[in-house]
Scaffold this motif. Structure first.
Motif, PDB file in Angstrom:
ATOM      1  N   GLY A 117      -4.768  73.462  33.766  1.00 11.24           N
ATOM      2  CA  GLY A 117      -3.340  73.291  34.006  1.00 11.24           C
ATOM      3  C   GLY A 117      -2.836  71.902  33.696  1.00 11.24           C
ATOM      4  O   GLY A 117      -1.651  71.605  33.903  1.00 11.24           O
ATOM      5  N   GLY A 118      -3.710  71.036  33.199  1.00 12.13           N
ATOM      6  CA  GLY A 118      -3.280  69.717  32.734  1.00 12.13           C
ATOM      7  C   GLY A 118      -2.703  69.830  31.330  1.00 12.13           C
ATOM      8  O   GLY A 118      -2.601  70.923  30.759  1.00 12.13           O
ATOM      9  N   TYR A 119      -2.337  68.678  30.771  1.00 16.31           N
ATOM     10  CA  TYR A 119      -1.727  68.687  29.436  1.00 16.31           C
ATOM     11  C   TYR A 119      -2.249  67.520  28.603  1.00 16.31           C
ATOM     12  O   TYR A 119      -2.539  66.439  29.129  1.00 16.31           O
ATOM     13  N   ILE A 120      -2.319  67.768  27.313  1.00 14.19           N
ATOM     14  CA  ILE A 120      -2.716  66.754  26.327  1.00 14.19           C
ATOM     15  C   ILE A 120      -1.541  66.513  25.386  1.00 14.19           C
ATOM     16  O   ILE A 120      -0.863  67.460  24.959  1.00 14.19           O
ATOM     17  N   THR A 121      -1.297  65.249  25.059  1.00 11.88           N
ATOM     18  CA  THR A 121      -0.298  64.915  24.041  1.00 11.88           C
ATOM     19  C   THR A 121      -1.010  64.663  22.717  1.00 11.88           C
ATOM     20  O   THR A 121      -1.918  63.840  22.633  1.00 11.88           O
ATOM     21  N   LEU A 122      -0.592  65.408  21.711  1.00 14.16           N
ATOM     22  CA  LEU A 122      -1.161  65.259  20.366  1.00 14.16           C
ATOM     23  C   LEU A 122      -0.042  64.752  19.457  1.00 14.16           C
ATOM     24  O   LEU A 122       1.019  65.372  19.361  1.00 14.16           O
ATOM     25  N   ALA A 123      -0.282  63.599  18.799  1.00 17.60           N
ATOM     26  CA  ALA A 123       0.742  63.001  17.944  1.00 17.60           C
ATOM     27  C   ALA A 123       0.138  62.545  16.622  1.00 17.60           C
ATOM     28  O   ALA A 123       0.367  61.425  16.157  1.00 17.60           O
ATOM     29  N   ALA A 124      -0.621  63.452  16.007  1.00 16.05           N
ATOM     30  CA  ALA A 124      -1.328  63.141  14.761  1.00 16.05           C
ATOM     31  C   ALA A 124      -0.408  63.334  13.560  1.00 16.05           C
ATOM     32  O   ALA A 124      -0.651  64.183  12.691  1.00 16.05           O
ATOM     33  N   LEU A 125       0.655  62.551  13.493  1.00 19.21           N
ATOM     34  CA  LEU A 125       1.646  62.700  12.421  1.00 19.21           C
ATOM     35  C   LEU A 125       1.096  62.338  11.049  1.00 19.21           C
ATOM     36  O   LEU A 125       1.367  63.023  10.063  1.00 19.21           O
ATOM     37  N   GLU A 126       0.351  61.242  10.991  1.00 23.20           N
ATOM     38  CA  GLU A 126      -0.179  60.827   9.684  1.00 23.20           C
ATOM     39  C   GLU A 126      -1.359  61.722   9.288  1.00 23.20           C
ATOM     40  O   GLU A 126      -2.160  62.128  10.133  1.00 23.20           O
ATOM     41  N   PRO A 127      -1.485  62.052   7.990  1.00 26.33           N
ATOM     42  CA  PRO A 127      -2.575  62.926   7.536  1.00 26.33           C
ATOM     43  C   PRO A 127      -3.959  62.444   7.962  1.00 26.33           C
ATOM     44  O   PRO A 127      -4.820  63.265   8.295  1.00 26.33           O
TER      45      PRO A 127
END
Length: 393
Positions: free
Chosen positions: A245-255
């Motif tokens: 029930g936790g959350y991860i932030t994924l911000a892999a914008l660059e290739p």
């Protein structure tokens, strides 16, 4: 150690959050902020629950350190006379009344610049100093609604939700006021002249949407909530729930970040989905990642990806954010002792080299420094006592 704004005097007539936040930022770096308050009542934030040390409202305590308090009845002729003497030694005036209130008191920008041409007059209001809404009442939520920002703040069912903080007050009002004041101070150093800084909290909130607004003004197409690249439209830039029930932030914008992430989790088949062009591709890739992240707890994912340079992090609660080792190492929390109690706030920011934060004054009691400030202006103790007796201060 001399602070960068030492020697700058600010008269703060504002109430509640936007102006208080702005003047505390200036005070933390050395400005002499004199909080001019109405006798007997003062800033509304003083009396708003919940209460902290000395019985003052936390809404006041959080944004009023390093200031002095002067009570002054500006509706009286003597009070205005004292204020005008104070203006002659001031660099900045900050107020948050509805447009026209100060002018009706004989203390508006055009009137004060006659006696102090160098004065920088910053007026924070909901909608600006002119326009059809200038006299309309409002608060943070109203400004965010008018600005279009709330349109993009929605839950998973697509319903607008309350913002977690006062974005229009703090960013659209307080921060914009500080930017305007400091810009005007630099301009004054070149011309010797002050100026009016007109801060509309609604426009300040709009300024927090530069990408969406520029796109709309250029193409005529506004991004749909939850579907633009930076608010849920991309699989590589999203929030994912974990098994516990936790959350991860994924911000892999660059290739390069996306490639590193897909490689580490062992799903190279996701590489083509970095920036899917169609809505179905987007949904498919997000669904796959949702399933993958549900296989482990948040902390298991953080441990597995800790050394990965791919813009991955946790979604923290406030308690977790403040207790994180990095926040602890940076000392983001600031603790003060007031009347035998502890007040916790954030340390002054941003951080400047060769400058250490210092607490010159605790959040002041109403009128705590009135006598000292009036004495600095040249009034005798007898005159000050007479002012008190007549309710001038």
């Amino acid at each position: 150690m001399t602070q960068p704004l030492s020697g700058i005097r600010v008269l703060d007539l504002s109430r509640l959050l936007p102006g208080g936040y702005a003047s505390q930022l200036l005070a933390d770096f050395g400005a002499d902020v004199i909080k001019v308050e109405e006798p007997g009542s003062g800033d509304y934030g003083r009396h708003m629950p919940p209460y902290g040390p000395s019985g003052m409202g936390l809404a006041f305590l959080a944004v009023n350190r390093n200031k002095r308090s002067l009570t002054l009845n500006l509706k009286s002729e003597e009070g205005r006379s004292i204020f005008l003497r104070l203006v002659r030694s001031a660099d900045v005036l900050l107020e948050s009344f509805r447009p026209g209130v100060m002018a009706r008191l004989g203390l508006g920008y055009e009137q004060l610049r006659e006696i102090r041409p160098e004065l920088i007059y910053c007026a924070i209001s909901g909608y600006g100093q002119d326009g059809p809404y200038s006299q309309r009442a409002g608060h943070d939520l109203n400004y965010l609604g008018y600005a279009g920002l709330l349109h993009y703040n929605r839950d998973q069912q697509g319903r607008p939700v309350m913002p977690p903080t006062q974005l229009a007050d703090l960013a659209g009002g307080g921060l914009m006021a500080v930017i305007g004041i400091l810009t005007a101070l630099i301009g004054r150093s070149q011309t010797g002249q002050g100026r009016l800084v007109d801060v509309s909290m609604t426009e300040g909130a709009m300024a927090l949407l530069p990408l969406a607004i520029s796109g709309y003004l250029t193409t005529g197409q506004a991004p749909q909530p939850g579907h633009s690249p930076l608010d849920g439209g991309l699989p590589c830039y999203n929030i994912y729930e974990t098994r516990d029930g936790g959350y991860i932030t994924l911000a892999a914008l660059e290739p390069k970040f996306w490639h590193a992430f897909c490689t580490r989790i062992g799903h190279l088949e996701l590489l083509p989905f970095h920036t899917p062009v169609g809505p179905e591709e987007r949904k498919q890739a997000i669904a796959i990642l949702q399933s993958i992240f549900k296989t482990k707890t948040r902390d298991e994912w953080l441990a597995e990806l800790a050394d990965l340079d791919a813009c991955v992090g946790p979604l923290y609660s406030l308690e977790e954010a403040l207790s994180d080792p990095h926040a602890q190492a940076r000392g983001v929390a600031h603790l003060s002792a007031i009347a035998g109690e502890t007040l916790g706030t954030l340390r002054p920011f941003p951080r400047l080299s060769d400058t250490s934060p210092e607490e010159r004054y605790q959040p002041p009691q109403l009128g705590e420094h009135s006598a000292a400030i009036l004495s600095e202006l040249g009034y005798s103790q007898e005159e000050i006592a007479a002012f008190r007796a007549r309710g001038i201060v």
